[in-house]
Design a protein around this motif. Structure first.
Motif, PDB file in Angstrom:
ATOM      1  N   MET A 110       0.845  -1.165   0.000  1.00  0.00           N
ATOM      2  CA  MET A 110       0.000   0.000   0.000  1.00  0.00           C
ATOM      3  C   MET A 110       0.897   1.237   0.000  1.00  0.00           C
ATOM      4  N   THR A 111       0.586   2.182  -0.827  1.00  0.00           N
ATOM      5  CA  THR A 111       1.330   3.424  -0.923  1.00  0.00           C
ATOM      6  C   THR A 111       0.451   4.573  -0.445  1.00  0.00           C
ATOM      7  N   LEU A 112       0.980   5.367   0.464  1.00  0.00           N
ATOM      8  CA  LEU A 112       0.262   6.534   0.968  1.00  0.00           C
ATOM      9  C   LEU A 112       0.974   7.791   0.505  1.00  0.00           C
ATOM     10  N   TYR A 113       0.255   8.654  -0.163  1.00  0.00           N
ATOM     11  CA  TYR A 113       0.784   9.947  -0.570  1.00  0.00           C
ATOM     12  C   TYR A 113       0.207  10.990   0.382  1.00  0.00           C
ATOM     13  N   THR A 114       0.965  11.359   1.374  1.00  0.00           N
ATOM     14  CA  THR A 114       0.484  12.288   2.379  1.00  0.00           C
ATOM     15  C   THR A 114       1.633  13.122   2.924  1.00  0.00           C
ATOM     16  N   CYS A 115       1.304  14.303   3.393  1.00  0.00           N
ATOM     17  CA  CYS A 115       2.311  15.158   4.018  1.00  0.00           C
ATOM     18  C   CYS A 115       2.299  14.990   5.538  1.00  0.00           C
ATOM     19  N   MET A 116       1.422  14.116   6.040  1.00  0.00           N
ATOM     20  CA  MET A 116       1.342  13.870   7.481  1.00  0.00           C
ATOM     21  C   MET A 116       2.501  12.974   7.921  1.00  0.00           C
TER      22      MET A 116
END
Length: 75
Positions: free
Chosen positions: A1-7
């Motif tokens: 799973m890939t998460l694109y987030t700035c968190m």
């Protein structure tokens, strides 16, 4: 799973190992919802399970809202 987030990852994965619940299914009128009990007769809406489509637009049925429920309609 890939998460694109700035968190930060600490916030993304916070609580991942905690078990949810216990939950109560309650029917009020023609809306069946899942509640997280806070105290006897009072719960926080987790999600709507069975309801008319316009119930999703009602602000009083928003997840996170605290509501009072009685002994009737509990499962």
């Amino acid at each position: 799973m890939t998460l694109y987030t700035c968190m930060p990852l600490e916030l993304v994965y916070d609580g991942i190992k905690q078990q949810p619940g216990p939950f109560v299914d309650v029917t009020i009128g023609n809306v069946r919802m899942q509640l997280e009990p806070l105290s006897p007769g009072i719960g926080k809406i987790v999600r709507l399970l069975e309801c008319p489509l316009d119930a999703y637009l009602r602000p009083e049925l928003t997840p996170g809202t605290t509501i009072a429920y009685g002994g009737s309609g509990q499962r």
